[in-house]
Design an enzyme around this catalytic site. Structure first.
Site, PDB file in Angstrom:
ATOM      1  N   HIS A  72      29.708  40.218  38.049  1.00 31.85           N
ATOM      2  CA  HIS A  72      29.359  41.631  38.208  1.00 31.85           C
ATOM      3  C   HIS A  72      29.364  42.321  36.846  1.00 31.85           C
ATOM      4  CE1 HIS A  72      29.346  41.762  42.524  1.00 31.85           C
ATOM      5  NE2 HIS A  72      30.554  41.248  42.597  1.00 31.85           N
ATOM      6  N   TYR A 201      33.069  51.461  45.232  1.00 31.36           N
ATOM      7  CA  TYR A 201      34.283  52.185  45.606  1.00 31.36           C
ATOM      8  C   TYR A 201      33.880  53.575  46.091  1.00 31.36           C
ATOM      9  CZ  TYR A 201      36.977  48.645  43.066  1.00 31.36           C
ATOM     10  OH  TYR A 201      37.549  47.468  42.650  1.00 31.36           O
ATOM     11  N   PRO A 293      45.840  47.376  45.956  1.00 34.83           N
ATOM     12  CA  PRO A 293      44.669  46.539  45.655  1.00 34.83           C
ATOM     13  C   PRO A 293      43.524  47.261  44.951  1.00 34.83           C
ATOM     14  CG  PRO A 293      44.783  47.035  48.003  1.00 34.83           C
ATOM     15  CD  PRO A 293      46.042  47.563  47.398  1.00 34.83           C
ATOM     16  N   LYS A 297      43.943  44.097  40.667  1.00 36.93           N
ATOM     17  CA  LYS A 297      44.721  43.574  39.544  1.00 36.93           C
ATOM     18  C   LYS A 297      45.759  42.507  39.929  1.00 36.93           C
ATOM     19  CE  LYS A 297      42.707  45.657  36.338  1.00 36.93           C
ATOM     20  NZ  LYS A 297      41.617  44.798  35.925  1.00 36.93           N
ATOM     21  N   TYR A 385      39.209  48.004  33.993  1.00 37.88           N
ATOM     22  CA  TYR A 385      38.666  47.233  35.110  1.00 37.88           C
ATOM     23  C   TYR A 385      38.443  45.770  34.723  1.00 37.88           C
ATOM     24  CZ  TYR A 385      36.453  46.464  39.562  1.00 37.88           C
ATOM     25  OH  TYR A 385      36.189  46.003  40.829  1.00 37.88           O
TER      26      TYR A 385
HETATM   27  C1  PHB Z   1      38.113  42.322  47.380  1.00 37.27           C
HETATM   28  O1  PHB Z   1      37.020  41.772  47.205  1.00 37.27           O
HETATM   29  O2  PHB Z   1      38.893  41.935  48.270  1.00 37.27           O
HETATM   30  C2  PHB Z   1      38.503  43.458  46.519  1.00 37.27           C
HETATM   31  C3  PHB Z   1      37.632  43.909  45.541  1.00 37.27           C
HETATM   32  C4  PHB Z   1      37.990  44.968  44.738  1.00 37.27           C
HETATM   33  C5  PHB Z   1      39.218  45.569  44.913  1.00 37.27           C
HETATM   34  C6  PHB Z   1      40.098  45.115  45.878  1.00 37.27           C
HETATM   35  C7  PHB Z   1      39.738  44.050  46.690  1.00 37.27           C
HETATM   36  O3  PHB Z   1      39.569  46.610  44.122  1.00 37.27           O
END
Ligand code: PHB
Ligand code: APR
Length: 393
Positions: A72, A201, A293, A297, A385
């Site tokens: 990504h 997000y 989550p 991280k 990130y």
């Molecule tokens: C996930 O793919 O499970 C995932 C991706 C980004 C995050 C948290 C979980 O910030």
């Protein structure tokens, strides 16, 4: 039985540590409470920083992520019904993250361990680290009704948040903790991801949402939910409807829905235990710290702990120098706290807090607007990130 490093826990931390030590000629045995299938059944996050991908290669298990990972270059923020791409790659001078599930990563490590003929004792009960402050460090455990002793030079506590390692030093640690007043409801579904090139997000008045993926045919989605919600309250239809309502119209329209193959609710928590070393016992990964989550991280912090620990142990056995062992805890914690700060901040920015109205809500909106309109602010987001540097020295 005797080994150089006794590792407690066969999650990603323990397995990765075992592989790196083995590559350096250091013998190790893993003691795991559960079965291998149980460990693989836990669905967790799946976004890898480059340091984690590099470490998998160093451990000789990079083929899986190379073949099955999706790189990504950007993430997207959705708020007030509008999408805002953040060009993480451009803002960080070329850095990326890779989507690859923890389940797949764990399976790669398990297979490599089996192929190398290394010992993993699954279903080991009553695992107990002993005398790590004295001259005879060892771990006792029960298997098939018999008690066994594993003598060792060092013990690595890679046994997660509920493990025995941190519990066995509880009088010597300081714990820092924060709970959040909501959880994440996550689903896995064999449908193409709505956004295969960027993790999305979302912040909406109905709460946080997240669109992620495990592969081009398997999607991972989340919505913020009240802590006391039950999975049974959430039919697949209710989940998809709620997710759509929290995104912008184009994304909502584009989501491919289907039957979910996993659905679970997890609380969000920040937690750090200090220090991370007690004589010949080291804590690594979730045994020492938990992040919410948001920002993915957890697994990456486990990787950096393991990098610091494996290099410290390699230096010890090769040069008979305890220098890196002595600074292990301090080096880990510097990176841990920065990731704790980032995860806490991103969580605060993207979720709806039940008791925040008026002023707090306006500040959140202003910060989101600032983040997508200032290069300085989006650069800060991007560099955290992709993961802060390891600072090996
Ligand atoms: C996930 O793919 O499970 C995932 C991706 C980004 C995050 C948290 C979980 O910030
Ligand atoms: N004895 C032996 N093994 C134990 C014990 C015990 N008393 N207690 C726990 N374990 C095992 C668990 O069964 C589990 O397999 O330790 C392992 C710990 O694995 P994880 O919880 O996955 O922790 P870690 O390897 O540090 O991985 C961190 O996992 O939780 C996610 O977000 C986190 O992605 C990050 C990663």
């Amino acid at each position: 039985m005797r080994t150089q490093v006794a590792i407690i826990g066969a999650g990603p931390s323990g397995l990765l540590l075992g592989q790196l030590l083995h590559k350096a000629g250091i013998d190790n045995v893993i003691l795991e409470r559960q079965t291998g299938d149980y460990v693989l059944g836990r669905i967790r996050a799946g976004i890898l920083e480059q340091i984690t991908v590099d470490l998998l290669h160093e451990a000789g298990v990079g083929a899986g992520v190379d073949a099955g990972g999706t790189v990504h270059h950007s993430i997207e923020l959705v708020f007030a019904g509008t999408r805002h791409p953040i060009d993480v790659h451009g803002l960080t001078g070329g850095k990326v993250v890779t989507a690859y599930g923890q389940t797949e990563l764990t399976r790669d490590l398990m297979q490599a361990r089996a192929a190398a003929g290394l010992t993993t004792v699954y279903e080991a009960a009553n695992v107990t680290p002993l005398d790590f402050d004295g001259h005879q460090p060892r771990v006792t455990y029960e298997k098939d009704g018999q008690t066994h002793t594993l003598d060792c030079d060092f013990i690595a506590g890679c046994d997660g948040y509920h493990g025995v390692s941190r519990a066995s030093v509880k009088d010597s640690i300081t714990e820092y903790e924060r709970h959040y007043p909501f959880g994440w409801l996550g689903v896995l579904a064999d449908v193409p991801p709505v956004s295969p090139h960027a993790i999305v997000y979302g912040n909406s008045e109905r709460g946080f949402s997240l669109c992620s993926m495990r592969s081009l045919t398997r999607s991972r989605y989340y919505v913020q939910c009240p802590l006391d919600d039950k999975v049974e309250d959430w039919s697949d239809q209710r989940f998809w409807d709620e997710l759509r309502r929290r995104l912008d119209p184009a994304l909502a329209e584009a989501i491919v829905t289907g039957p979910t193959i996993e659905k679970s609710i997890a609380p969000l928590r920040s937690f750090v235990a200090e220090p991370m070393r007690f004589g010949r016992l080291f804590l690594a990964g979730d045994a020492a710290h938990i992040v919410p989550p948001t920002g993915a991280k957890g697994l990456n912090l486990a990787s950096s702990d393991v990098k610091y620990l494996s290099s410290a142990l390699i230096e010890y056995f090769r040069d008979k120098s305890p220098a890196a062992i002595d600074t292990y805890s301090e080096r880990c914690l510097r990176r841990v706290w920065k990731a704790e700060r980032f995860s806490w901040w991103l969580t605060s920015l993207l979720h709806r807090f039940p008791d925040t109205q008026g002023f707090g809500q306006k500040i959140q909106e202003a910060e989101l607007d600032y983040l997508v309109s200032s290069v300085a602010a989006s650069t800060t987001l991007a560099e955290n990130y992709v993961g802060l540097p390891l600072e090996l020295r």
